[in-house]
Design an enzyme around this catalytic site. Sequence first.
Site, PDB file in Angstrom:
ATOM      1  N   GLY A  55       0.766  -1.187  -0.085  1.00 10.63           N
ATOM      2  CA  GLY A  55      -0.055  -0.119   0.021  1.00 10.63           C
ATOM      3  C   GLY A  55       0.969   1.217   0.080  1.00 10.63           C
ATOM      4  O   GLY A  55       1.959   1.034   0.282  1.00 10.63           O
ATOM      5  N   CYS A  82       5.334  -6.095   1.499  1.00 11.90           N
ATOM      6  CA  CYS A  82       5.815  -4.496   1.389  1.00 11.90           C
ATOM      7  C   CYS A  82       5.032  -3.849   2.568  1.00 11.90           C
ATOM      8  O   CYS A  82       5.441  -4.285   3.714  1.00 11.90           O
ATOM      9  CB  CYS A  82       4.978  -4.083   0.004  1.00 11.90           C
ATOM     10  SG  CYS A  82       6.146  -2.340  -0.205  1.00 11.90           S
ATOM     11  N   TYR A  83       3.857  -2.895   2.262  1.00 14.13           N
ATOM     12  CA  TYR A  83       3.178  -2.445   3.391  1.00 14.13           C
ATOM     13  C   TYR A  83       2.841  -3.441   4.658  1.00 14.13           C
ATOM     14  O   TYR A  83       2.863  -3.359   5.753  1.00 14.13           O
ATOM     15  CB  TYR A  83       2.172  -1.625   3.182  1.00 14.13           C
ATOM     16  CG  TYR A  83       1.432  -0.908   4.132  1.00 14.13           C
ATOM     17  CD1 TYR A  83       1.954   0.308   4.654  1.00 14.13           C
ATOM     18  CD2 TYR A  83       0.404  -1.444   4.728  1.00 14.13           C
ATOM     19  CE1 TYR A  83       1.077   0.974   5.559  1.00 14.13           C
ATOM     20  CE2 TYR A  83      -0.427  -0.758   5.767  1.00 14.13           C
ATOM     21  CZ  TYR A  83      -0.111   0.190   6.095  1.00 14.13           C
ATOM     22  OH  TYR A  83      -0.794   0.958   7.330  1.00 14.13           O
ATOM     23  N   HIS A 169       8.030  -7.435  -4.000  1.00 16.39           N
ATOM     24  CA  HIS A 169       6.767  -8.051  -4.532  1.00 16.39           C
ATOM     25  C   HIS A 169       7.172  -9.497  -5.243  1.00 16.39           C
ATOM     26  O   HIS A 169       7.199  -9.322  -6.244  1.00 16.39           O
ATOM     27  CB  HIS A 169       6.168  -6.917  -5.438  1.00 16.39           C
ATOM     28  CG  HIS A 169       5.780  -5.734  -4.556  1.00 16.39           C
ATOM     29  ND1 HIS A 169       4.569  -5.600  -3.986  1.00 16.39           N
ATOM     30  CD2 HIS A 169       6.404  -4.512  -4.391  1.00 16.39           C
ATOM     31  CE1 HIS A 169       4.080  -4.562  -3.524  1.00 16.39           C
ATOM     32  NE2 HIS A 169       5.412  -3.892  -3.558  1.00 16.39           N
ATOM     33  N   GLU A 171       4.455 -11.206  -6.227  1.00 17.59           N
ATOM     34  CA  GLU A 171       3.360 -11.193  -7.381  1.00 17.59           C
ATOM     35  C   GLU A 171       3.610 -10.711  -8.874  1.00 17.59           C
ATOM     36  O   GLU A 171       2.772 -11.024  -9.597  1.00 17.59           O
ATOM     37  CB  GLU A 171       2.067 -10.637  -6.746  1.00 17.59           C
ATOM     38  CG  GLU A 171       2.052  -9.058  -6.543  1.00 17.59           C
ATOM     39  CD  GLU A 171       2.727  -8.722  -5.049  1.00 17.59           C
ATOM     40  OE1 GLU A 171       3.743  -9.326  -4.904  1.00 17.59           O
ATOM     41  OE2 GLU A 171       2.522  -7.339  -4.986  1.00 17.59           O
ATOM     42  N   SER A 223     -27.810  -8.065 -21.689  1.00 19.96           N
ATOM     43  CA  SER A 223     -27.265  -7.006 -22.306  1.00 19.96           C
ATOM     44  C   SER A 223     -26.657  -7.467 -23.619  1.00 19.96           C
ATOM     45  O   SER A 223     -26.516  -6.589 -24.852  1.00 19.96           O
ATOM     46  CB  SER A 223     -26.702  -5.940 -21.908  1.00 19.96           C
ATOM     47  OG  SER A 223     -25.357  -6.570 -21.487  1.00 19.96           O
ATOM     48  N   VAL A 226     -20.300  -9.295 -22.280  1.00 17.21           N
ATOM     49  CA  VAL A 226     -19.603 -10.597 -21.712  1.00 17.21           C
ATOM     50  C   VAL A 226     -20.264 -11.023 -20.553  1.00 17.21           C
ATOM     51  O   VAL A 226     -20.922 -12.423 -20.235  1.00 17.21           O
ATOM     52  CB  VAL A 226     -18.321 -10.375 -21.746  1.00 17.21           C
ATOM     53  CG1 VAL A 226     -17.590 -11.615 -21.030  1.00 17.21           C
ATOM     54  CG2 VAL A 226     -17.563  -9.992 -22.941  1.00 17.21           C
ATOM     55  N   ASP A 227     -20.444 -10.096 -19.324  1.00 17.59           N
ATOM     56  CA  ASP A 227     -20.892 -10.605 -17.911  1.00 17.59           C
ATOM     57  C   ASP A 227     -22.255 -11.207 -18.013  1.00 17.59           C
ATOM     58  O   ASP A 227     -22.343 -12.166 -17.370  1.00 17.59           O
ATOM     59  CB  ASP A 227     -20.696  -9.454 -17.180  1.00 17.59           C
ATOM     60  CG  ASP A 227     -19.371  -8.950 -17.002  1.00 17.59           C
ATOM     61  OD1 ASP A 227     -18.261  -9.797 -17.626  1.00 17.59           O
ATOM     62  OD2 ASP A 227     -19.024  -7.666 -16.800  1.00 17.59           O
ATOM     63  N   SER A 228     -23.171 -10.493 -18.632  1.00 16.77           N
ATOM     64  CA  SER A 228     -24.508 -10.991 -18.422  1.00 16.77           C
ATOM     65  C   SER A 228     -24.835 -12.091 -19.278  1.00 16.77           C
ATOM     66  O   SER A 228     -25.612 -12.815 -19.058  1.00 16.77           O
ATOM     67  CB  SER A 228     -25.591  -9.664 -18.719  1.00 16.77           C
ATOM     68  OG  SER A 228     -25.477  -9.557 -20.296  1.00 16.77           O
ATOM     69  N   SER A 229     -24.024 -12.415 -20.280  1.00 13.71           N
ATOM     70  CA  SER A 229     -24.082 -13.372 -21.129  1.00 13.71           C
ATOM     71  C   SER A 229     -23.655 -14.524 -20.361  1.00 13.71           C
ATOM     72  O   SER A 229     -24.148 -15.732 -20.621  1.00 13.71           O
ATOM     73  CB  SER A 229     -23.373 -13.292 -22.363  1.00 13.71           C
ATOM     74  OG  SER A 229     -23.748 -12.105 -23.117  1.00 13.71           O
ATOM     75  N   LYS A 365     -12.693 -10.231 -15.041  1.00  8.43           N
ATOM     76  CA  LYS A 365     -13.224 -10.391 -16.418  1.00  8.43           C
ATOM     77  C   LYS A 365     -12.559 -11.392 -17.068  1.00  8.43           C
ATOM     78  O   LYS A 365     -13.153 -12.204 -17.977  1.00  8.43           O
ATOM     79  CB  LYS A 365     -12.742  -9.023 -16.976  1.00  8.43           C
ATOM     80  CG  LYS A 365     -13.487  -8.847 -18.558  1.00  8.43           C
ATOM     81  CD  LYS A 365     -14.943  -8.270 -18.279  1.00  8.43           C
ATOM     82  CE  LYS A 365     -15.637  -7.661 -19.202  1.00  8.43           C
ATOM     83  NZ  LYS A 365     -16.833  -7.161 -18.907  1.00  8.43           N
TER      84      LYS A 365
END
Length: 509
Positions: A55, A82-83, A169, A171, A223, A226-229, A365
Amino acid sequence: MKTQTVLVLDFGGQYKELIARCVRNMSVYSEIRFCETPIEEIKELAPIGIILTGGPNSVYGDSAPTCDKALFELGIPILGICYGMQFTAYSLGGEVVACKESEYGKIKVKVDTTSALFKEIAPEQIALMSHTDRVSKLPKGFKITSSTKNCPVAAMENKEKNIYSVQFHPEVERTEHGKEILHNFVFDICGAVADYSMDDYIENQIKEIREKVGNERVVLGLSGGVDSSVCAALIGKAIGEQLTCIFVDHGMMRKNEGDEIEKEFSTHNINFVRVNAGPRFLAKLEGVADPEKKRKIIGTEFVRVFEEEAKKCGAKFLAQGTIYPDVIESGAKNSANIKSHHNVGGLPKDMGFIGLVEPLRGLFKDEVRVLGRKLGLSVKLVERQPFPGPGLAVRIIGDITEAKLVILKEADSIFCMEVEKLPLAKRPHQYFAVLTGMRSVGVMGDCRTYDYTIAVRAVTTTDFMTAEYAPLPHKLLGRVSSRIANEVNGASRVVYDITGKPPATIEWE
Ligand code: XMP
């Protein structure tokens, strides 16, 4: 069966999503929660390990983020990054000071390979450091397990208490053996069994959805994004005909888009209702030029249509394609508030839903895209670029008419077609045409024209919060310009928008 969870507690670091992704890529479920999540909630989650993120703050700062210190007494393995490391040291009686020289970038670190965290890792490696504070005094019971030239405590641990910390880090790609370090933490220290996969995710969600909704009906505002489908496909797999997907075609979709969405979903085992509400929307929008007014009218009308359809099928549950970044961005914790999304924005409470179904709530996503492919959705649909809920209404400057919609649909279709000739890797992340409200003088054959100017826009971005204009090849732009001016009645000039976001936004309205 509940999968194991590695909890990532967010102290404001920019790499928090990467940490969760790294863990998930090891087939271990991981989710991010705010650092101040109450300890009771954490206990309920029963994580097998907890990672404290980095952070931007100093532990001594007025607004330094914090978490319940009882966390360190739970006996659950902890990794501070880190933080997260400085916070661990500070909370447990150690000391943190400002570095004489801040360390930014790739730094050589030495690690103690007898530590479980650095097991089977080269004793020297390059790691990404990005800090101005450092641990200067260890808390009781801790020992140093890594150092750099300017940072004597680059990692520390208390093996008995299962608390580990690194100043660098692990990651990020730039840390040579970062993935192995996280792997050691997750498997050797937390004892993970790699029980998370998309297939399990599908199975678990199907079970949960069935348990939650029982025999009731569910409606989903689809709609075509992608997400709603993906949400529709997943819930459809769980409850089949109990789900009704309502696709409100407001007449401002791209060329052929409504038909394509209908075609795609007619092959799935769900009730799909397409409401052709174009004339209704256009009537409400007549003469309206103000962008905000347009958006509000569309939002309200959308709700009205959706409400009518939902009542017809007597649904008790509302499904949404909310994904993890939506949850994070909205700042919501576990609340079931309906967010102001274009297709369900401001749904009236009196619609009578008794619950929400949000099976994608924990996913990013790209994971939603993987899920979509596993559920058998077409690549074209799963890889779609974002499209704003108000559709072409915010890509027509000024008032909206049928004639302008036809011009824009054609111009946009030509532009997209040409851009899509580029190999996938070279395509911008979003590209579309805009009908500017401006007309200009042209000459066609021997006649004067006075037609609209089309702007084409293409951007590259990772998060759509900021974006760069995409430097499309001039040849391509030339072809687009000539095709639009020649093939689209009513358009006589083409300009290329080369503005980034900020200062512009991606959409023109
Ligand atoms: P802006 O124009 O704000 O857009 O830079 C950022 C991203 O969001 C999309 N966008 C929307 N998506 N409903 C949506 O679902 C909306 O009302 C909306 N407005 C903009 C835009 O296409 C871009 O990807």
